[in-house]
Design an enzyme around this catalytic site. Structure first.
Site, PDB file in Angstrom:
ATOM      1  N   LYS A  72       0.830  -1.214   0.000  1.00  9.60           N
ATOM      2  CA  LYS A  72       0.000   0.000   0.000  1.00  9.60           C
ATOM      3  C   LYS A  72       0.861   1.259   0.000  1.00  9.60           C
ATOM      4  O   LYS A  72       0.671   2.159  -0.809  1.00  9.60           O
ATOM      5  CB  LYS A  72      -0.931   0.033   1.235  1.00  9.60           C
TER       6      LYS A  72
ATOM      7  N   ARG B 289      11.034  -2.042  11.220  1.00 11.38           N
ATOM      8  CA  ARG B 289       9.982  -1.608  12.139  1.00 11.38           C
ATOM      9  C   ARG B 289       9.851  -2.572  13.312  1.00 11.38           C
ATOM     10  O   ARG B 289       9.919  -3.788  13.122  1.00 11.38           O
ATOM     11  CB  ARG B 289       8.643  -1.550  11.389  1.00 11.38           C
TER      12      ARG B 289
ATOM     13  N   ARG C 292      11.327  -5.866   4.926  1.00  7.12           N
ATOM     14  CA  ARG C 292      11.043  -4.428   4.817  1.00  7.12           C
ATOM     15  C   ARG C 292      12.006  -3.611   5.680  1.00  7.12           C
ATOM     16  O   ARG C 292      12.298  -3.950   6.820  1.00  7.12           O
ATOM     17  CB  ARG C 292       9.608  -4.138   5.258  1.00  7.12           C
TER      18      ARG C 292
ATOM     19  N   ARG D  88      -0.985  -8.891  13.539  1.00  8.37           N
ATOM     20  CA  ARG D  88      -1.502  -7.856  12.621  1.00  8.37           C
ATOM     21  C   ARG D  88      -2.335  -8.474  11.502  1.00  8.37           C
ATOM     22  O   ARG D  88      -3.324  -7.889  11.055  1.00  8.37           O
ATOM     23  CB  ARG D  88      -0.341  -7.023  12.060  1.00  8.37           C
TER      24      ARG D  88
ATOM     25  N   ARG E 289      -9.631   1.441   9.045  1.00  4.69           N
ATOM     26  CA  ARG E 289      -9.132   0.097   9.297  1.00  4.69           C
ATOM     27  C   ARG E 289     -10.165  -0.762  10.017  1.00  4.69           C
ATOM     28  O   ARG E 289      -9.875  -1.889  10.383  1.00  4.69           O
ATOM     29  CB  ARG E 289      -7.877   0.191  10.148  1.00  4.69           C
TER      30      ARG E 289
HETATM   31  P1  ADP Z   1       2.129  -1.898   3.204  1.00  2.00           P
HETATM   32  O1  ADP Z   1       2.146  -0.384   3.181  1.00  2.00           O
HETATM   33  O2  ADP Z   1       0.918  -2.468   2.519  1.00  2.00           O
HETATM   34  O3  ADP Z   1       2.314  -2.469   4.580  1.00  2.00           O
HETATM   35  P2  ADP Z   1       4.729  -1.674   1.867  1.00  2.00           P
HETATM   36  O4  ADP Z   1       4.458  -0.763   0.725  1.00  2.00           O
HETATM   37  O5  ADP Z   1       5.456  -1.132   3.030  1.00  2.00           O
HETATM   38  O6  ADP Z   1       3.342  -2.398   2.343  1.00  2.00           O
HETATM   39  O7  ADP Z   1       5.502  -2.936   1.274  1.00  2.00           O
HETATM   40  C1  ADP Z   1       5.944  -4.002   2.119  1.00  2.00           C
HETATM   41  C2  ADP Z   1       7.321  -4.478   1.661  1.00  2.00           C
HETATM   42  O8  ADP Z   1       7.205  -5.119   0.404  1.00  2.00           O
HETATM   43  C3  ADP Z   1       8.352  -3.344   1.480  1.00  2.00           C
HETATM   44  O9  ADP Z   1       9.601  -3.812   1.926  1.00  2.00           O
HETATM   45  C4  ADP Z   1       8.347  -3.098  -0.036  1.00  2.00           C
HETATM   46  O10 ADP Z   1       9.617  -2.648  -0.493  1.00  2.00           O
HETATM   47  C5  ADP Z   1       8.014  -4.480  -0.580  1.00  2.00           C
HETATM   48  N1  ADP Z   1       7.226  -4.433  -1.800  1.00  2.00           N
HETATM   49  C6  ADP Z   1       6.236  -3.562  -2.120  1.00  2.00           C
HETATM   50  N2  ADP Z   1       5.706  -3.859  -3.325  1.00  2.00           N
HETATM   51  C7  ADP Z   1       6.362  -4.960  -3.776  1.00  2.00           C
HETATM   52  C8  ADP Z   1       6.284  -5.758  -4.961  1.00  2.00           C
HETATM   53  N3  ADP Z   1       5.411  -5.483  -5.910  1.00  2.00           N
HETATM   54  N4  ADP Z   1       7.122  -6.808  -5.074  1.00  2.00           N
HETATM   55  C9  ADP Z   1       8.013  -7.100  -4.090  1.00  2.00           C
HETATM   56  N5  ADP Z   1       8.145  -6.391  -2.963  1.00  2.00           N
HETATM   57  C10 ADP Z   1       7.329  -5.339  -2.797  1.00  2.00           C
HETATM   58  P1  AMP Z   2       0.802   0.685   8.952  1.00  2.00           P
HETATM   59  O1  AMP Z   2       1.971   1.597   8.852  1.00  2.00           O
HETATM   60  O2  AMP Z   2      -0.359   1.096   8.099  1.00  2.00           O
HETATM   61  O3  AMP Z   2       1.179  -0.773   8.755  1.00  2.00           O
HETATM   62  O4  AMP Z   2       0.274   0.811  10.456  1.00  2.00           O
HETATM   63  C1  AMP Z   2       1.083   0.451  11.541  1.00  2.00           C
HETATM   64  C2  AMP Z   2       0.253   0.370  12.826  1.00  2.00           C
HETATM   65  O5  AMP Z   2      -0.278   1.676  13.134  1.00  2.00           O
HETATM   66  C3  AMP Z   2      -0.948  -0.541  12.796  1.00  2.00           C
HETATM   67  O6  AMP Z   2      -0.609  -1.907  13.040  1.00  2.00           O
HETATM   68  C4  AMP Z   2      -1.812   0.055  13.909  1.00  2.00           C
HETATM   69  O7  AMP Z   2      -1.315  -0.290  15.194  1.00  2.00           O
HETATM   70  C5  AMP Z   2      -1.560   1.557  13.722  1.00  2.00           C
HETATM   71  N1  AMP Z   2      -2.558   2.130  12.799  1.00  2.00           N
HETATM   72  C6  AMP Z   2      -2.338   2.655  11.560  1.00  2.00           C
HETATM   73  N2  AMP Z   2      -3.476   3.077  11.011  1.00  2.00           N
HETATM   74  C7  AMP Z   2      -4.459   2.798  11.912  1.00  2.00           C
HETATM   75  C8  AMP Z   2      -5.876   2.967  11.926  1.00  2.00           C
HETATM   76  N3  AMP Z   2      -6.528   3.495  10.893  1.00  2.00           N
HETATM   77  N4  AMP Z   2      -6.551   2.577  13.034  1.00  2.00           N
HETATM   78  C9  AMP Z   2      -5.919   2.062  14.087  1.00  2.00           C
HETATM   79  N5  AMP Z   2      -4.608   1.838  14.136  1.00  2.00           N
HETATM   80  C10 AMP Z   2      -3.868   2.207  13.069  1.00  2.00           C
END
Ligand code: ADP
Ligand code: AMP
Length: 221
Positions: free
Chosen positions: A13, A161, A127, A172, A88
């Site tokens: 995302k 993270r 990541r 999660r 969420r």
């Molecule tokens: P989210 O925001 O949904 O938690 P991220 O954008 O942080 O996901 O992506 C999670 C991990 O996967 C990151 O380390 C990112 O670099 C990697 N990633 C994102 N898109 C792809 C893809 N299409 N193929 C492989 N790895 C990806």
């Molecule tokens: P993310 O960076 O989107 O993976 O979010 C990391 C963490 O932040 C989540 O696991 C939740 O603990 C908190 N968080 C982010 N967005 C929300 C939301 N809309 N509602 C509640 N908790 C959130």
């Protein structure tokens, strides 16, 4: 355009949001990034949020909704936004609907990123994010930085993270299935959901997303 991105943790995302926001000229609003900025600035909100985030739980609705509302009311979001990680759960989706209704505006689409769970686990395990700005995202093998441990965008230090540990990820994912997935049906009832596969090269998924959003817009005309 006003878009909500949904998908499990690790779906890509944040990665896609940065690109889509740039192409569509709308701000990328990530509640996770906003919480992490509060944590690094050691605010009261950051301290509260961290205890929930580290356990893999959702931060309580009241503070999350207030923070998201405040961000959406900034001038740069007047003509559109891309929400990443908010809403969420169904109560947050209802609160968002109420907020939009009072402003007389509507969502254009909910983009649902589909990825198998084993892929999500691999993405999260590798990541690495930037200390200065958590929207700068890398992966040790899929998207490595030019210099190990250093952010390509701003030179910040890359780190894993706290909530990307194996146990927290399991929690999660459970929270995603029980609390977040129901918002997909909530938005399907409003005819807003566009689903794409988030498997494959990052550029290809961006193309897929833009095409799906455009097709969706065309069918509404
Ligand atoms: P989210 O925001 O949904 O938690 P991220 O954008 O942080 O996901 O992506 C999670 C991990 O996967 C990151 O380390 C990112 O670099 C990697 N990633 C994102 N898109 C792809 C893809 N299409 N193929 C492989 N790895 C990806
Ligand atoms: P993310 O960076 O989107 O993976 O979010 C990391 C963490 O932040 C989540 O696991 C939740 O603990 C908190 N968080 C982010 N967005 C929300 C939301 N809309 N509602 C509640 N908790 C959130």
């Amino acid at each position: 355009m006003r878009i909500v991105l949904v998908g499990p943790p690790g779906a890509g995302k944040g990665t896609q949001a940065v690109r889509l926001a740039e192409t569509l000229h709308i701000p990328h609003i990530s509640t996770g990034d906003l919480f992490r900025a509060n944590i690094s600035q050691q605010t009261e909100l950051g301290k509260l949020a961290k205890s929930y985030m580290d356990a893999g739980n959702l931060v309580p609705d009241e503070v999350t909704i207030a923070m998201a509302k405040d961000r959406m009311e900034q001038p740069d979001a007047e003509n559109g936004f891309l929400l990443d990680g908010f809403p969420r759960n169904v109560s947050q989706a209802e609160a968002l609907d109420e907020l939009l209704e009072t402003e007389g505006i509507k969502l254009d689409a909910v983009l649902d990123l589909e990825v198998p769970e084993d892929e999500v686990v691999k993405r999260i395990a590798g990541r690495r994010i930037c200390r200065k700005d958590s929207s700068h995202v890398f992966h040790v093998t899929y998207s490595p930085p030019k210099k190990e441990g250093v952010c390509d965008v701003c030179g910040g230090e890359l780190y894993q993270r706290d909530d990307d540990s194996e146990d927290t990820v399991r929690k999660r994912l459970e929270v995603y299935h029980t609390q977040t997935e129901p918002i997909i049906d909530y938005y399907k009832a409003q005819g807003l959901v566009v689903t794409i596969s988030s498997l494959g090269p990052v550029d290809e998924i961006t193309r897929r997303a833009l095409e799906a959003l455009k097709r969706d817009e065309d069918t509404e005309k």
